[in-house]
Enzyme design. Sequence first.
Site, PDB file in Angstrom:
ATOM      1  N   ASP A 187       0.529   4.263   3.752  1.00 37.54           N
ATOM      2  CA  ASP A 187       0.591   3.707   5.106  1.00 37.54           C
ATOM      3  C   ASP A 187      -0.811   3.572   5.697  1.00 37.54           C
ATOM      4  O   ASP A 187      -1.706   4.371   5.407  1.00 37.54           O
ATOM      5  CB  ASP A 187       1.441   4.634   5.976  1.00 37.54           C
ATOM      6  CG  ASP A 187       1.659   4.110   7.372  1.00 37.54           C
ATOM      7  OD1 ASP A 187       2.323   3.067   7.506  1.00 37.54           O
ATOM      8  OD2 ASP A 187       1.172   4.744   8.328  1.00 37.54           O
ATOM      9  N   GLU A 208      -0.419  -0.562   2.389  1.00 37.60           N
ATOM     10  CA  GLU A 208      -0.212  -1.443   3.531  1.00 37.60           C
ATOM     11  C   GLU A 208      -1.559  -1.687   4.207  1.00 37.60           C
ATOM     12  O   GLU A 208      -2.114  -0.794   4.832  1.00 37.60           O
ATOM     13  CB  GLU A 208       0.751  -0.806   4.530  1.00 37.60           C
ATOM     14  CG  GLU A 208       0.929  -1.623   5.792  1.00 37.60           C
ATOM     15  CD  GLU A 208       1.031  -0.777   7.058  1.00 37.60           C
ATOM     16  OE1 GLU A 208       1.708  -1.208   7.994  1.00 37.60           O
ATOM     17  OE2 GLU A 208       0.416   0.314   7.102  1.00 37.60           O
TER      18      GLU A 208
END
Length: 702
Positions: free
Chosen positions: A473, A516
């Site tokens: 993330d 990401e």
Amino acid sequence: MKSLSWLVSSLMVAGSSVGTAWATDYQVRFAEGELPAVSFEQQGEQLQAVVSLEKQRYPIFIEGSGEDCAWGAAPDTKVRFSQPLALEKCGETALELNIRFAGDYLLTLDSSAKPLTVSVARQAKKSTFKRTPPAVECIAWDGQPVTVDVSSVFANGEMVKDFYSGETAKVAQGKVTMMPAPESGGLLLLEPAGAKASEFHWDNASVYFVMTDRFYNGDESNDYPLGRRADGEREIGTFNGGDFSGITQKLDYIKELGMNAIWVTPIVEQIHGFIGGGEKGSFPFYGYHGYWALDFTKIDPNLGSEEDFGRFVDEAHKRGIRVLVDTVINHVGYPTMLDMQNAGIDAIPKNAPVPENWHEWQPRKERSENWHRYNDYIRWNHGDWVEKWWGPDWVRSGMGGYTKPGADDITMNLAGLPDLLTESTKHVGLPPILKNKPDTNAVEREGYTVLDYLVEWHTRWVRDFGVDGFRADTVKHVEPEAWLQLKESATAALAEWKAENPDKKVDDAPFWMVGEVWHHGVYRDFYFDNGMDSLINFEYADASDAVRGAQCLAQNDAIYQRYADTINSDDSFNMLTYISSHDTKLFFSNYEDIPLQAGAGSALMLMPGGVQLYYGDESARPAGPLTDAFDSPTRSLMNWEQLDKQPERQALLKHWQTLGQFRDKHTAVGAGQHKVISEQPYAFSRVKDDSRVIVVYAGQRQ
């Protein structure tokens, strides 16, 4: 004759424990007997039914199965719309609905009330406006069998099979003529008859992305631990009951979709309390999604136990499905009143209007307070934040005594979240909040930096349970060297686990990591030299490409060629393409068009590189309630009940399953060389080593 039409909301997920488990089925009986009874269905913590009524009086009773008499009007009861009405068990007087305006009326039953109550409200008329996608040019198909030259892939005399329909044909003079299956949308998925499945390769990954809390409730006993609670309203920011046991129960469903990997949202223990949700603080917002960590060493009890997680991983591996865990090393969760109280942070004035148990605080409606209001009661410069929370050696924050956040990607407080000092070279002990936490698994290490602890804590899930990869993330908000350290440690941990558990491993593939990087497109850069095997491809869903490809597969020709040339010509990187996600949008919610959703499945599942399905892409999962929080509509409950009852969604699911199984069987679909064979019909080949397929799209049916 009076007319009655009714519909019942079908948003409640079978098996979910968003609300009470109802022991009794209730229905509305019209006293005059001219209208059929209407059953209630569960919606959240209530039972609801919507009925269309004409202008007149309707005497009704409420009846429950297994009850020996009906519920009628209590003494002196007068129906006041939108207010709960007390009922009387075995009451002889009907409750009279005096309908002055014809329309749809919502009846809501609350069996937790003593006595039973019902409320009646007129529903606003729904708009009939429906968005339509912009028209695109497409080749036309007359509905007749399609002839295509397959000589570049299949030899004369070779038997070729359409994976979609199961029909076969012999190659003659380099060509085959076949009829696309009616439900295929004009597709032929050609493979050698009798072809065996290719070996798995991450370059052809099909990843099913599950927001665990919203998927399926397999264990109702873990629904509200740690002082967490439902809000009794829309439940958009609360835990909704999904857990590892639920995913385990649905593994065969995921396998049938052709998925060879599952990405689950972060598994670690979240902040216990809530913050205000949305810009206007319109709801209490818990860390149901997993991105607000409190203790990286513990499984969040809302998701289950370590045993539940281990069982999920083992059962996935038995089915040939790899497990990816979402990993957050950029930030920790927000401070909440409940966590303050648990940690002994005495930063609320004695005269503040806060209850003895701080997690029971609610905004006072008479003073027009919202769920952000509690922040005004907290003294953010109080010394306890330094002594008892994460501490200035661990995070940067705007609170007194902490390193202030910066303005760049690495040092900012993303969304106001406390930023972990992953770049620090200082040797630190445990943060105070964990050092004083009685049930943590965190152990203080000599000579560790913040990053060293985070790497140890995250790779523990690999070493102990055999997790196959991470979805990383907020990658651009952490220095690249940190990701490389995490990747190297996790790679060693997985090799160790596979050596110790040869009977449990899926294969000998090394640890895999996908990152990401917000709005990253299809190109290689330095992230792939710092731990990333793949990145999420934002460009396909961000642009209108996905909508055009869903309407006409031939519109994807340039994209397919570019992606294959870029990704599959370089073994050092890959991309993971999607159409829906938790942070962006649901493809289905744009147009709510099931045939378009089927076309989106064709376009996505034939994409070069890896692909990501967000849970419910395959079932046209509707969006959740629209709120002042941009992401809440994308995180609705999985629509199991719609799948059970609606043939059009069952057909849609079958379409996605067929495409997913074809992709999973043939590595060439995602990892092969792409070559256009024909423009009309649109046909292309994908070839990698012994894996060879041809995809034919006849065009839009005329």
